[in-house]
Design a protein around this motif. Sequence first.
Motif, PDB file in Angstrom:
ATOM      1  N   PRO A   1      17.199   7.676 -51.943  1.00 20.89           N
ATOM      2  CA  PRO A   1      16.397   7.996 -53.131  1.00 20.89           C
ATOM      3  C   PRO A   1      15.805   6.759 -53.798  1.00 20.89           C
ATOM      4  N   GLU A   2      14.587   6.923 -54.278  1.00 16.08           N
ATOM      5  CA  GLU A   2      13.890   5.816 -54.942  1.00 16.08           C
ATOM      6  C   GLU A   2      14.643   5.358 -56.181  1.00 16.08           C
ATOM      7  N   ASP A   3      15.351   6.294 -56.823  1.00 18.53           N
ATOM      8  CA  ASP A   3      16.154   5.920 -57.984  1.00 18.53           C
ATOM      9  C   ASP A   3      17.180   4.850 -57.622  1.00 18.53           C
ATOM     10  N   VAL A   4      17.652   4.884 -56.382  1.00 19.86           N
ATOM     11  CA  VAL A   4      18.636   3.901 -55.920  1.00 19.86           C
ATOM     12  C   VAL A   4      17.943   2.612 -55.500  1.00 19.86           C
ATOM     13  N   THR A   5      16.954   2.718 -54.622  1.00 18.02           N
ATOM     14  CA  THR A   5      16.321   1.519 -54.064  1.00 18.02           C
ATOM     15  C   THR A   5      15.579   0.707 -55.124  1.00 18.02           C
TER      16      THR A   5
ATOM     17  N   PHE B   1      17.987  -5.214 -45.856  1.00 18.87           N
ATOM     18  CA  PHE B   1      17.250  -4.297 -44.995  1.00 18.87           C
ATOM     19  C   PHE B   1      15.770  -4.349 -45.344  1.00 18.87           C
ATOM     20  N   ILE B   2      14.929  -4.083 -44.341  1.00 18.98           N
ATOM     21  CA  ILE B   2      13.517  -3.865 -44.656  1.00 18.98           C
ATOM     22  C   ILE B   2      13.396  -2.442 -45.196  1.00 18.98           C
ATOM     23  N   PRO B   3      12.387  -2.166 -46.021  1.00 21.84           N
ATOM     24  CA  PRO B   3      12.280  -0.832 -46.648  1.00 21.84           C
ATOM     25  C   PRO B   3      12.331   0.315 -45.649  1.00 21.84           C
ATOM     26  N   LYS B   4      11.751   0.150 -44.460  1.00 18.55           N
ATOM     27  CA  LYS B   4      11.731   1.237 -43.482  1.00 18.55           C
ATOM     28  C   LYS B   4      13.141   1.647 -43.079  1.00 18.55           C
ATOM     29  N   GLN B   5      14.051   0.670 -43.041  1.00 17.16           N
ATOM     30  CA  GLN B   5      15.425   0.979 -42.645  1.00 17.16           C
ATOM     31  C   GLN B   5      16.152   1.819 -43.695  1.00 17.16           C
ATOM     32  N   LEU B   6      15.611   1.857 -44.903  1.00 20.56           N
ATOM     33  CA  LEU B   6      16.227   2.622 -45.986  1.00 20.56           C
ATOM     34  C   LEU B   6      15.465   3.902 -46.291  1.00 20.56           C
TER      35      LEU B   6
ATOM     36  N   ILE C   1      15.336  -5.613 -49.001  1.00 21.43           N
ATOM     37  CA  ILE C   1      16.115  -5.041 -50.104  1.00 21.43           C
ATOM     38  C   ILE C   1      17.595  -5.208 -49.766  1.00 21.43           C
ATOM     39  N   ARG C   2      18.375  -5.669 -50.739  1.00 19.83           N
ATOM     40  CA  ARG C   2      19.801  -5.907 -50.499  1.00 19.83           C
ATOM     41  C   ARG C   2      20.639  -4.716 -50.973  1.00 19.83           C
ATOM     42  N   VAL C   3      21.420  -4.169 -50.056  1.00 17.43           N
ATOM     43  CA  VAL C   3      22.332  -3.073 -50.374  1.00 17.43           C
ATOM     44  C   VAL C   3      23.745  -3.643 -50.418  1.00 17.43           C
ATOM     45  N   THR C   4      24.412  -3.520 -51.557  1.00 14.76           N
ATOM     46  CA  THR C   4      25.776  -4.021 -51.685  1.00 14.76           C
ATOM     47  C   THR C   4      26.769  -2.952 -51.238  1.00 14.76           C
ATOM     48  N   PHE C   5      28.049  -3.329 -51.243  1.00 15.81           N
ATOM     49  CA  PHE C   5      29.101  -2.378 -50.879  1.00 15.81           C
ATOM     50  C   PHE C   5      29.679  -1.671 -52.093  1.00 15.81           C
TER      51      PHE C   5
END
Length: 749
Positions: A190-194, A181-186, A210-214
């Motif tokens: 929380p910043e602690d996560v990203t 995802f691009i940062p705007k999509q997230l 930024i890659r978000v896993t499952f």
Amino acid sequence: MAPARYQHPPQPPPCFTATPKSLIEETKQMIARNKKVQDDIVRDVKPAQATFENTLLKMAREDDYEGLESHIIGFYQAISTDKTLRDASTEAEKLMDQFAIDSMMREDIYQLVDAALQKKENLDPESQRLLEKSYKDYVRNGLKIPAGPQRDRFKEIKKRLSDLSITFQKNLNEENGGIWFIPKQLEGVPEDVTSGLEKGKPGTENEGKIRVTFKYPDLFPTQKYAKDPETRHKMFIANENKLNQNIEIFKEAVLLRDEAARLLGYPNHATFKIEDKMAKTPKTVDDFLSDLRTKLAPGGLKEIEKLKELKKSDFASRGGNYDGRYYLWDHRFYDTLMLEKEYSLDQQRIAEYFPLQNTILGMLHIFEELFGLQFIEIKGDERDALAKNFSISKGSDIVWHEDVVLFSVWDAEDQGSSFVGYLYLDLFPRDGKYGHAANFNLQPGFTIPPLSSSLSFSSSIPSSTLTTLPDGSKRRYPATALVCNFSKPTPKKPSLLKHDEVVTLFHELGHGIHDLVGRTAYSRFHGTNTVRDFVEAPSQMLENWCWTPSQLKALSKHYSYVGASYAEEYAETRKAKGEDASTKAPEEMPDELIDSIVRTKHVNDALFNLRQLHFGIFDMTVHEPASHAEIEQMPISETYNRLRKEISKLDGPEVLGEGFDWGHGEATFGHLVGGYDAGYYGYLSSQVYSADMFYTAFKANPMNGTEGRRYRHTVLERGGSREEMELLKEFLGREPNQDAFLKELGLSS
């Protein structure tokens, strides 16, 4: 350093030094040893002479010994960072399962066990239970099917089901998908996560993304906090389709179970499976689920209407067009938003008071006071000293990863100050690791009576693995592990738990305590080895402590008090927000924050339980067909999604014209391939027992140590060595009832 009396456990901890080659070799040796025991019994004992002692006891003690090795052999596939070791563990488990199936279908052994049962010896209750259950195991494994093609087919099915289960779980463990995802999509996550997520490398197509896993530490915060509904939509659909290689495995497993049950003379797999549980019949289960569905559905619809209003307002505030629908991918987000807006539940602020390590220590302290236990952490030089004491090469050999935390567990003084066992905690995600939260028994406990007993047995269990007790009996103490996936700490912040993660940790620790305090003669009945529709009850009961104000305060400690660097980070965070950086947070959680947690215990509770009902009813639907042809023709994924729409009342892609085959959630559902088949209802039915026990013994005073110890000795210690209903009645002093359960759900006064 631990007090002197806790520095010398009488039993070595397990070692984790296996190689792929050694796992296979050890497995083959173990199988050969076990087979020899069986062969020797058949050679030396004829049916006319068969007794419990000369037949079943010998095999039971060999199984005890085998459990000290086999559980760890299979454990590597869930926790090792080495893929070759995980693969070897998987192969070893296949070998063990195939041998177990061969063993349970030995006609010659069955004849001896049958003959021993007919002797009607005067056995102690646990030995009698072992004899009866073992006999039933042989019957349920096909030995009343006439020898020939049908029995051969049954055996073929059993072996294939074993392979399917292992492959299904391996796919789950090694799943490593995700979305860029691009940062705007997230926005909102929380910043602690990203900050901890993988970033796209410069010069690649994912640069700036930024890659978000499952994995849960990525997936759940994204679903809860991402403001962009399309982001939540994409994550939800992709997560439902992350393991499509398991689709056919699931369908084949369901078909084979049904075929096997019919070969045994049952009308379906559910009838076969539930016969041996507390519920006894599918009708009991179906009636329970149907009644609960009827009672919960009106509340679920009301909750959805409130959430729709919140969604409408949210869209209006952002200039969006609300279509009047409430989607599956909406729920975690608007449930969280409701808790924040209407109940002042600030999850991020709450998490600041639950730094993982301190929360664990607080939980263990609760268990110490309740159950009369002592937890002593073993780390650094103490690990080396413990290893040296048992001629183990080095301290790192007694853990499988550097992140693992190890405790020795002891009885408190009022319980005799004896050793109890070892507790391992493996809390952070890594590649190839089991992806959920679970308790794994590493080595079971059991007790061999004194030599004077008629049921003593000079087994092949090495004496070095046993401890002689004052009465002359020999004891093997358990080792158990919690495997979870919480966010890893950073240099600036420790791992901080949301309240629902605190509940999860408490639940799994409950299983761990059940495992540790078990005191049975045979490992077959040790700890959590109870029927499936009871096993969750002890852990579910302990979740109540996470909703008790006094215990929430006792568990809490603001992370800024944990270390100087964390205090500096907290001050910097306040400064960045334009707040007074010199102002400290209260060390314990403030009462108003605790109140905000407690008030939300049953918010959207109907929808949560309707979700559980969906799982339970789907489970029964695929395992309770009227005919084999019905399950052959059943579109499994469509059935899963259709039932979810009908029961949970939440909209899925089907309302957008995509039909019901849009996702394959059953392919991600490890429970239904890993032992909870025709048994998932147990998560709901065991709540009846857990609520009854809590209200009866602990509601008035959750920290009543007298009741806690009585519960430990009456219920937990006995594991599955007695009928679970009898244990319940003894503890409650009466028959269990649904009163407390229905009261908790708000379905009665």
